[in-house]
Write an enzyme that holds these catalytic residues in place. Structure first.
Site, short mmCIF file in Angstrom:
data_model
loop_
_atom_site.label_atom_id
_atom_site.label_comp_id
_atom_site.label_asym_id
_atom_site.label_seq_id
_atom_site.Cartn_x
_atom_site.Cartn_y
_atom_site.Cartn_z
N GLY A 9 44.89 61.02 -4.96
CA GLY A 9 44.72 61.99 -6.04
C GLY A 9 45.55 63.22 -5.68
O GLY A 9 46.77 63.20 -5.81
N PHE A 10 44.90 64.27 -5.24
CA PHE A 10 45.58 65.51 -4.84
C PHE A 10 46.45 66.06 -5.97
O PHE A 10 47.61 66.39 -5.77
CB PHE A 10 46.44 65.32 -3.58
CG PHE A 10 45.67 64.90 -2.37
CD1 PHE A 10 44.98 65.84 -1.61
CD2 PHE A 10 45.62 63.57 -1.99
CE1 PHE A 10 44.26 65.46 -0.49
CE2 PHE A 10 44.90 63.18 -0.87
CZ PHE A 10 44.22 64.12 -0.11
N HIS A 11 45.89 66.10 -7.16
CA HIS A 11 46.62 66.69 -8.27
C HIS A 11 45.64 67.09 -9.38
O HIS A 11 44.47 66.69 -9.36
CB HIS A 11 47.68 65.72 -8.83
CG HIS A 11 47.12 64.47 -9.44
ND1 HIS A 11 47.10 63.26 -8.79
CD2 HIS A 11 46.55 64.25 -10.65
CE1 HIS A 11 46.54 62.35 -9.57
NE2 HIS A 11 46.19 62.92 -10.70
N ALA A 12 46.16 67.87 -10.30
CA ALA A 12 45.45 68.18 -11.55
C ALA A 12 46.43 67.84 -12.68
O ALA A 12 47.60 67.51 -12.43
CB ALA A 12 45.06 69.65 -11.59
N ARG B 190 41.62 66.87 -8.41
CA ARG B 190 40.75 65.75 -8.01
C ARG B 190 41.29 65.04 -6.78
O ARG B 190 42.51 64.89 -6.60
CB ARG B 190 40.52 64.76 -9.15
CG ARG B 190 41.51 63.63 -9.36
CD ARG B 190 42.83 64.06 -9.96
NE ARG B 190 42.67 65.01 -11.05
CZ ARG B 190 42.44 64.66 -12.30
NH1 ARG B 190 42.38 63.40 -12.62
NH2 ARG B 190 42.35 65.60 -13.23
#
Ligand code: TYD
Length: 136
Positions: free
Chosen positions: A49-52, A97
């Site tokens: 994930g590690f993004h929006a 997230r």
């Protein structure tokens, strides 16, 4: 709806043959679905994930197995365990997230409101915080 998330319980139609769950766009979830993808075979210890997203909203379901999800709206964080196909987690836009603790049999099903578009991703946490500030 901006910068938040919601756990939902999906209705299961079970009988002596087994179970069936249906998700109806714009009825059970508050957006039209343009894309479905699923994450599986996740290696032990992996966090992803590690993004929006600027605009995209999505529904996450562990269709098999389990995983955990950390959501962060820039001010508060929450952690959820998805361990049943009956559980759904709606994540709105402008939410950072990360998914982790995948069981080896986890199939994480994602119903998304947009087609895949790299320009919609915010992959840098400080850029995410700036986007949250700008949205206020
Ligand atoms: P990635 O964004 O790293 O997954 P996550 O953030 O959920 O851990 O996606 C992995 C790769 O798959 C990356 O090369 C982009 C590609 N991809 C698509 O082509 N289409 C899609 O719908 C998604 C979600 C990813």
């Amino acid at each position: 709806m901006l910068g938040d998330w919601k756990q939902i319980e999906l209705a299961s139609h079970g009988d002596d043959r087994g179970s069936l769950i249906s998700v109806e766009a714009q009825r059970h979830i508050p957006f039209a679905v343009k894309r479905v993808y699923y994450i599986f075979g996740t290696k032990a210890g992996v966090r992803r994930g590690f993004h929006a997203h600027q605009n995209l909203k999505q529904l996450l379901i562990a269709a098999s197995g389990s995983c955990k999800v950390e959501v962060d709206d820039g001010n508060k964080k929450a952690n959820f365990k998805l361990s049943s196909p009956k559980q759904g987690l709606i994540i709105n836009n402008l939410v950072w997230r990360e998914m982790y603790d995948f069981s080896p049999d986890c199939v994480l099903l994602v119903l998304a409101s947009e087609w895949f578009e790299e320009a919609d991703y915010i992959r840098d946490y400080s850029q995410f915080k700036l986007a949250v500030e700008r949205s206020r």
